[in-house]
Every structure is written in structure tokens, then in C-alpha cells.
Write an enzyme that holds these catalytic residues in place. Structure first.
Site, PDB file in Angstrom:
ATOM      1  N   ASP A 102       0.957  -1.759  -0.272  1.00 40.86           N
ATOM      2  CA  ASP A 102       0.074  -0.196   0.074  1.00 40.86           C
ATOM      3  C   ASP A 102       1.164   1.466   0.079  1.00 40.86           C
ATOM      4  OD1 ASP A 102      -2.330   1.402   0.022  1.00 40.86           O
ATOM      5  OD2 ASP A 102      -2.992   0.357   1.595  1.00 40.86           O
ATOM      6  N   ASP A 103       0.063   2.664  -0.096  1.00 39.69           N
ATOM      7  CA  ASP A 103       1.220   3.618  -0.448  1.00 39.69           C
ATOM      8  C   ASP A 103       1.675   3.948   0.971  1.00 39.69           C
ATOM      9  OD1 ASP A 103      -1.606   4.284   0.377  1.00 39.69           O
ATOM     10  OD2 ASP A 103      -1.814   6.218  -1.077  1.00 39.69           O
ATOM     11  N   ASP A 106      -1.789   4.352   7.326  1.00 41.22           N
ATOM     12  CA  ASP A 106      -2.087   5.823   9.033  1.00 41.22           C
ATOM     13  C   ASP A 106      -2.607   5.218  10.343  1.00 41.22           C
ATOM     14  OD1 ASP A 106      -3.764   8.175   9.866  1.00 41.22           O
ATOM     15  OD2 ASP A 106      -3.988   8.875   8.043  1.00 41.22           O
TER      16      ASP A 106
END
Length: 167
Positions: A102-103, A106
Site C-alpha cells: 500500500d502507499d 495511517d
């Protein structure tokens, strides 16, 4: 101005296409040395980094998992998680020798859900925030929890007038 009234762009980390490419290649370098059976991108943000990692590590089997969590543009808009599309079950098993990319991690909610589905997979992100960092095994850059990352696919280039003069 307090953090509560700060707009996302006021504590932003702007990532260019070039920077994202360099960081995704750095992630691939950290992941080298394992014979990954496949790369699974978490859509949508993980698709570009996953493609770069797959290219760098010469991995030809690529799939996606789509999880919807955000509805809007901020963390207060994060709702219930919903898996919209799963990777091929015969490929995945419990995730052994599968690289999930994933980028960004969070809060970690999305990756926690995916980890429940594939507990033996290796989770890697380009960027990590402190709350989500324990969920991933590999990442390149840590940013503070209150930093909003602006990815290149979220931005558009436009003309900006100079402070003085016309050009």
C-alpha cells in the site's frame, strides 16, 4: 493556529511522481531476498507502488484487494471497512510468500482487516504513520500522525503568479 483548526495542506507532505518512484524502488530494495509468489496491491493507493516493486523484483503475478474506508478527504471521514474485491483465493491461501503493498499506513485499520484475511502475508508500505507502523513489516519513510500526505495522483499542476511582476 491550533492543530484542530489546521487545514490538511498546512501540515502537508507533498510527494511528486519522481519521489514516489524513488521511494517505491527503495521499498523494493528492502524487500529483495525473498522469493515472493505474488504482489497484492491495496487499491487504489497501493497500485502504483506495487507495480514499481513488482517490476524491480521481477514478480509477474499481481493481484488487488479493494477495501473502502474513507468517505471524503479527512480522517474524520473514515467509516466502516468494506472489502469490495478480493484477490484470487487459490493464489492467496493464508498469504504465505505474498507481498501486500500500500502507499501508506495511517491508522492501520485497513491493513489490520487485510492481515486478518492473510495472516502470513508480508505487509509493506512506502510511508508509515506511528499509529499504523506496528501493522507493517517494511516501510521507507515515517511521517508524523498529523501530517497529511498529498500523493501525485491527488494533485494537479497549475500556473502560479509570481509575487512581483507578471512573469
Amino acid at each position: 493556529m491550533s492543530d484542530a483548526t489546521r487545514l490538511p495542506h498546512e501540515k502537508g507532505f507533498h510527494v511528486s511522481w519522481d519521489q514516489l518512484h524513488r521511494d517505491a524502488r527503495a521499498l523494493a530494495w528492502r524487500l529483495d531476498g525473498t522469493d515472493w509468489r505474488a504482489v497484492v496491491a491495496i487499491t487504489r493507493g497501493g497500485m502504483v507502488p506495487a507495480m514499481i516493486v513488482a517490476r524491480e523484483l521481477d514478480i509477474r503475478t499481481i493481484d488487488t484487494i479493494s477495501v473502502r474506508s474513507y468517505r471524503g478527504t479527512g480522517p474524520v471521514d473514515q467509516g466502516d471497512l468494506e472489502v469490495l474485491k478480493r484477490p484470487d483465493d487459490t493464489l492467496m491461501g493464508e498469504g504465505e510468500d505474498i507481498l501486500i503493498v500500500d502507499d501508506l499506513v495511517d491508522s492501520g485499520r485497513t491493513l489490520e482487516l487485510v492481515r486478518q484475511m492473510y495472516p502470513k502475508a508480508h505487509f509493506a508500505t512506502v510511508y508509515a504513520k506511528p499509529k499504523g507502523k506496528p501493522i507493517v513489516q517494511s516501510y521507507v519513510t515515517e511521517v508524523s500522525q498529523d501530517t497529511w500526505i498529498f500523493f501525485p495522483w491527488d494533485m494537479a499542476l497549475q500556473y502560479v503568479r509570481p509575487y512581483r511582476g507578471e512573469d
